[in-house]
Design a protein around this motif. Structure first.
Motif, short mmCIF file in Angstrom:
data_model
loop_
_atom_site.label_atom_id
_atom_site.label_comp_id
_atom_site.label_asym_id
_atom_site.label_seq_id
_atom_site.Cartn_x
_atom_site.Cartn_y
_atom_site.Cartn_z
N UNK A 171 0.85 -1.18 0.00
CA UNK A 171 0.00 0.00 0.00
C UNK A 171 0.89 1.24 0.00
N UNK A 172 0.33 2.38 -0.39
CA UNK A 172 1.14 3.59 -0.53
C UNK A 172 1.79 4.01 0.79
N UNK A 173 1.26 3.54 1.93
CA UNK A 173 1.90 3.86 3.21
C UNK A 173 2.87 2.76 3.67
N UNK A 174 3.11 1.77 2.82
CA UNK A 174 4.08 0.73 3.14
C UNK A 174 3.48 -0.51 3.80
N UNK A 175 2.22 -0.44 4.22
CA UNK A 175 1.60 -1.62 4.84
C UNK A 175 1.27 -2.66 3.77
N UNK A 176 1.10 -3.87 4.21
CA UNK A 176 0.64 -4.93 3.31
C UNK A 176 1.66 -5.33 2.25
N UNK A 177 2.96 -5.15 2.54
CA UNK A 177 3.98 -5.47 1.53
C UNK A 177 4.01 -6.96 1.24
N UNK A 178 4.00 -7.33 -0.02
CA UNK A 178 4.11 -8.74 -0.39
C UNK A 178 4.83 -8.88 -1.72
N UNK A 179 5.53 -9.98 -1.84
CA UNK A 179 6.34 -10.27 -3.03
C UNK A 179 5.45 -10.89 -4.10
N UNK A 180 5.63 -10.45 -5.36
CA UNK A 180 4.80 -11.04 -6.42
C UNK A 180 5.61 -11.78 -7.49
N UNK A 181 6.94 -11.68 -7.47
CA UNK A 181 7.73 -12.50 -8.39
C UNK A 181 8.60 -13.46 -7.60
#
Lengths: 332, 191
Positions: A171-181
């Protein structure tokens, strides 16, 4: 067009007639303080272009990276913004570290970028009218090359948190970071499609850097570029009118290593070359209307911001100021 | 296989040569936090089989870390001129050359002898490549160096990697000699 100054007050009248002179297509009067006449001209220019089917870009801004204020080693780099014509440069970061790879938010109020101010490269988001800048990738290894989704709610970037460089979304505030590759190669330089449903990126998983496409969940990965052994820095045309991606390409084999700007049509996969014989050019970014490109070219010993139309017929160096000026991002 | 055995032999050599001859009795050192600041003098040392644990009734366990207050210089304010020299890379490559390995083996020895030193390994590239690709290449170079030092027995938590890509060339000149200098892993040592 007529302009008049009375007591520090500027009034500009603009009229556009049809070629046969019978029809008034635009009639507008602008007034305000006389200390920035260029803004009048830019507003009038955009109103005139709006008579066509296109959006003007005269009020848009370009962010870039420059070493112009680096006076002593270790040489820092800072972010700057200029008007689309290269005037009115403003410095954004002031920390004397490395601040690179700026990317505008769609509302033109924030810049995401990579900064080394805390040692490891991390993604920061600067709210440029509030003078605030927040690290949104704390404790995430190294993170580079952020880019906002078209709705401004998410960021895609490259991070080595999981070992090697992969594409991550937060998310634009850095929350919810997850890898997609997930590949053994380095995956970098993400760019969103205008709908936000797809992402193009660079990967060297097949040996040389090439552009790949995937959906924004990381599925359905397929290779896009097949011409040339070095393709990087994809930029998806933001307009719905042109389905194409600009990128940096080493088109000549042999000779000195230099790069040109190329565009690949997503329907036909045909590649057109935008720059030729301008030294080495890289890092393209589209104007918001998808009709112009900005990139950086090294001619002689310095890198300069350079603009062109989407065909590469007209190419001009932007007088963006002293120093090496690189990594432009054309914003709203 | 050859590449596997040389580091192992060196590790053995490092531990033979690298241990101070005489150990002071003190338990708490600058790095005493790691051993536990309130640990009694007879505390069991952290498992590190290569370290002598006790050498007699009057000599307590030697904690990990430097027992003698190490004396070494760190990099200057520009980040240059540190105790560990750069290693170089070939164009567009992150593989370690034999020369680079030999240098890293000396660095491994130095790091075993200076156990309070921490190192940031910076991966740099020459400017003949694209911005994003060079950041990825710098990352690979730094990780290749980290992995090799770790294989020599340097604790991973003393090694930190950063990619600088082509963003901070050592020599900004536009020629082959400058490019060769700029394709490097650089070591920034801190205490």
């Amino acid at each position: 067009m007529r302009a008049q100054v009375t007591a520090g007050e500027l009034a500009v009248e603009t009229r556009v007639f049809s070629v046969d002179g019978r029809q008034v297509m635009l009639s507008k009067r602008y007034s305000g303080r006389a200390d920035n006449p260029r803004s009048f001209a830019h507003q009038a220019s955009d109103d005139i272009v709006a008579l066509t089917q296109y959006r003007g870009v005269a009020r848009s801004k370009i962010a870039f990276t420059s070493d112009r204020d680096a006076t002593k080693p270790p040489r820092g780099k800072e972010l700057y913004i200029v008007d689309y014509d290269g005037f009115n440069a403003k410095r954004i970061t002031v920390n004397n570290s490395l601040n690179i790879l700026p990317a505008w938010s769609p509302d033109g109020r924030s810049l995401a970028y990579t900064s080394y101010r805390q040692g490891s490269p991390a993604i920061f988001v600067a709210r440029i009218f509030e003078g605030r800048s927040d690290n949104i990738t704390k404790n995430e290894g190294q993170a580079f090359a952020p880019t906002f989704s078209p709705d401004g709610k998410r960021l895609a970037y490259a991070s080595n948190k999981s070992g090697n460089l992969e594409i991550w979304i937060a998310n634009a505030d850095g929350t919810g970071a997850h890898r997609i590759t997930s590949s053994h190669g380095s995956d970098t330089a993400p760019t969103w499609s205008p709908t936000g449903q797809e992402i193009a990126f660079t990967s060297d998983r097949a040996g040389s850097p090439q552009i790949y496409l995937m959906d924004s969940e990381g599925l359905n990965v397929r290779r896009l570029t097949t011409v040339g052994n070095w393709n990087d820095a994809p930029a998806w045309n933001p307009s719905k009118e042109y389905s194409e991606i600009a990128y940096t390409s080493r088109l000549e084999v042999g000779g000195p290593i230099r790069f040109d700007i190329a565009v690949v049509d997503l329907a036909t996969r045909q590649v057109r070359q935008v720059t030729a014989g301008r030294g080495s050019c890289e890092y393209p970014s589209w104007a918001p209307n998808g009709r112009h490109l900005v990139f950086s070219c090294k001619r002689g010993n310095t890198w300069q911001i350079t603009v062109s139309d989407r065909e590469g017929r007209t190419i001009d160096t932007l007088s963006a100021g002293p120093g090496n000026n690189v990594q432009p991002d054309w914003g709203p | 296989m050859k590449r596997q055995t040389i580091p192992l032999l060196l590790v053995a050599l490092i531990f033979t040569l690298g241990c101070p001859k005489k150990r002071p009795p003190a338990v708490l050192t600058e790095s005493g936090q790691r051993a536990g600041a309130h640990a009694p003098a007879t505390a069991t040392p952290e498992p590190e089989p290569e370290q002598p644990v006790t050498e007699g009734p009057d000599i307590a366990a030697v904690p990990r870390g430097n027992p003698s207050g190490e004396d070494f210089t760190v990099n200057d304010a520009t980040g240059e001129n540190g105790p560990l020299e750069d290693i170089r890379f070939d164009y567009d490559k992150a593989e370690l050359s034999d020369v680079a390995r030999a240098t890293l083996e000396r660095h491994g020895l130095w790091l075993q002898n200076h156990r309070t030193a921490k190192v940031t390994i910076e991966g740099h590239c020459d400017e003949r490549g694209t911005v994003d690709y060079n950041l990825a290449l710098g990352d690979k170079r730094a990780r290749a160096v980290r992995d090799y030092l770790a294989s020599l027995g340097v604790a991973a938590d003393r090694l930190h990697t950063v990619s600088l890509g082509k963003e901070r060339p050592l020599d900004p000149a536009n020629n082959e000699q400058a490019f060769a200098k700029n394709r490097r892993a650089h070591f920034v040592v801190s205490r």
